[in-house]
Design a protein around this motif. Structure first.
Motif, short mmCIF file in Angstrom:
data_model
loop_
_atom_site.label_atom_id
_atom_site.label_comp_id
_atom_site.label_asym_id
_atom_site.label_seq_id
_atom_site.Cartn_x
_atom_site.Cartn_y
_atom_site.Cartn_z
N UNK A 5 0.85 -1.19 0.00
CA UNK A 5 0.00 0.00 0.00
C UNK A 5 0.88 1.24 0.00
N UNK A 6 0.50 2.24 -0.79
CA UNK A 6 1.22 3.51 -0.81
C UNK A 6 0.23 4.65 -0.82
N UNK A 7 0.59 5.73 -0.17
CA UNK A 7 -0.23 6.94 -0.13
C UNK A 7 0.50 8.08 -0.82
N UNK A 8 -0.26 9.06 -1.31
CA UNK A 8 0.34 10.28 -1.81
C UNK A 8 -0.56 11.43 -1.40
N UNK A 9 0.07 12.53 -1.04
CA UNK A 9 -0.66 13.68 -0.53
C UNK A 9 -0.58 14.82 -1.51
N UNK A 10 -1.37 15.85 -1.23
CA UNK A 10 -1.26 17.08 -2.00
C UNK A 10 0.16 17.61 -1.83
N UNK A 11 0.58 18.48 -2.75
CA UNK A 11 1.95 19.01 -2.67
C UNK A 11 2.19 19.74 -1.36
N UNK A 12 1.15 20.26 -0.75
CA UNK A 12 1.31 20.96 0.53
C UNK A 12 1.73 19.98 1.62
N UNK A 17 11.19 15.95 -0.03
CA UNK A 17 12.05 15.52 -1.13
C UNK A 17 11.27 15.21 -2.41
N UNK A 18 9.97 15.43 -2.41
CA UNK A 18 9.14 15.18 -3.59
C UNK A 18 9.06 16.46 -4.41
N UNK A 19 9.45 16.40 -5.70
CA UNK A 19 9.36 17.60 -6.54
C UNK A 19 7.92 18.13 -6.59
N UNK A 20 7.77 19.43 -6.54
CA UNK A 20 6.44 20.05 -6.51
C UNK A 20 5.63 19.73 -7.76
N UNK A 21 6.31 19.48 -8.89
CA UNK A 21 5.58 19.22 -10.13
C UNK A 21 5.30 17.74 -10.37
N UNK A 22 5.65 16.87 -9.43
CA UNK A 22 5.38 15.44 -9.59
C UNK A 22 3.92 15.16 -9.23
N UNK A 23 3.15 14.60 -10.17
CA UNK A 23 1.76 14.28 -9.85
C UNK A 23 1.70 13.28 -8.69
N UNK A 24 0.75 13.45 -7.78
CA UNK A 24 0.64 12.55 -6.64
C UNK A 24 0.52 11.07 -7.03
N UNK A 25 -0.16 10.78 -8.13
CA UNK A 25 -0.31 9.38 -8.55
C UNK A 25 1.05 8.79 -8.94
N UNK A 26 1.92 9.59 -9.55
CA UNK A 26 3.26 9.11 -9.91
C UNK A 26 4.05 8.81 -8.65
N UNK A 27 3.99 9.70 -7.69
CA UNK A 27 4.69 9.49 -6.41
C UNK A 27 4.21 8.20 -5.76
N UNK A 28 2.88 8.01 -5.71
CA UNK A 28 2.32 6.81 -5.09
C UNK A 28 2.72 5.55 -5.85
N UNK A 29 2.67 5.58 -7.19
CA UNK A 29 3.05 4.40 -7.98
C UNK A 29 4.52 4.05 -7.77
N UNK A 30 5.37 5.05 -7.70
CA UNK A 30 6.79 4.78 -7.45
C UNK A 30 6.98 4.15 -6.07
#
Length: 102
Positions: A5-12, A17-30
């Motif tokens: 299981x992985x979560x991703x949050x709003x950029x706020x 260390x997560x780039x501001x322009x990375x879509x949350x779904x990409x962060x979660x999939x990674x």
């Protein structure tokens, strides 16, 4: 079977260390890929993905981002629009995979 299981949050609320322009779904999939790799498995052994999107997150964008990270691995995918259990969460992904024979 292995469950990741992985979560991703709003950029706020995202980790610093997560780039501001990375879509949350990409962060979660990674994150899902990293958890599967840590368990000794990968997307080629995944039987199912369940993607929970906060209401208002575009499922078309989610599908495109999922494919860009997940690749061409044929996996059953269910996408649901939900009210997140954790405030600020935009995406939660559950992956069910087998562990390869060793």
């Amino acid at each position: 079977m292995y469950n990741a299981v992985a979560l991703s949050w709003s950029n706020v609320l995202a980790p610093p260390d997560v780039p501001a322009d990375m879509p949350p779904i990409v962060f979660a999939m990674r994150n899902v890929l990293a958890v599967l790799a840590e368990a000794g498995t990968g997307p080629e052994y995944a039987a199912k993905l369940t993607i929970y999107l906060a209401v208002g997150v575009d499922p078309g964008v989610a599908y495109a981002a999922t494919r860009s990270v997940w690749g061409d691995h044929r996996t059953a995918v269910t996408v649901l629009a939900v009210t997140p259990a954790r405030p600020g969460a935009l995406v939660e992904i559950e992956a069910v995979a087998t562990l390869p024979d060793r």
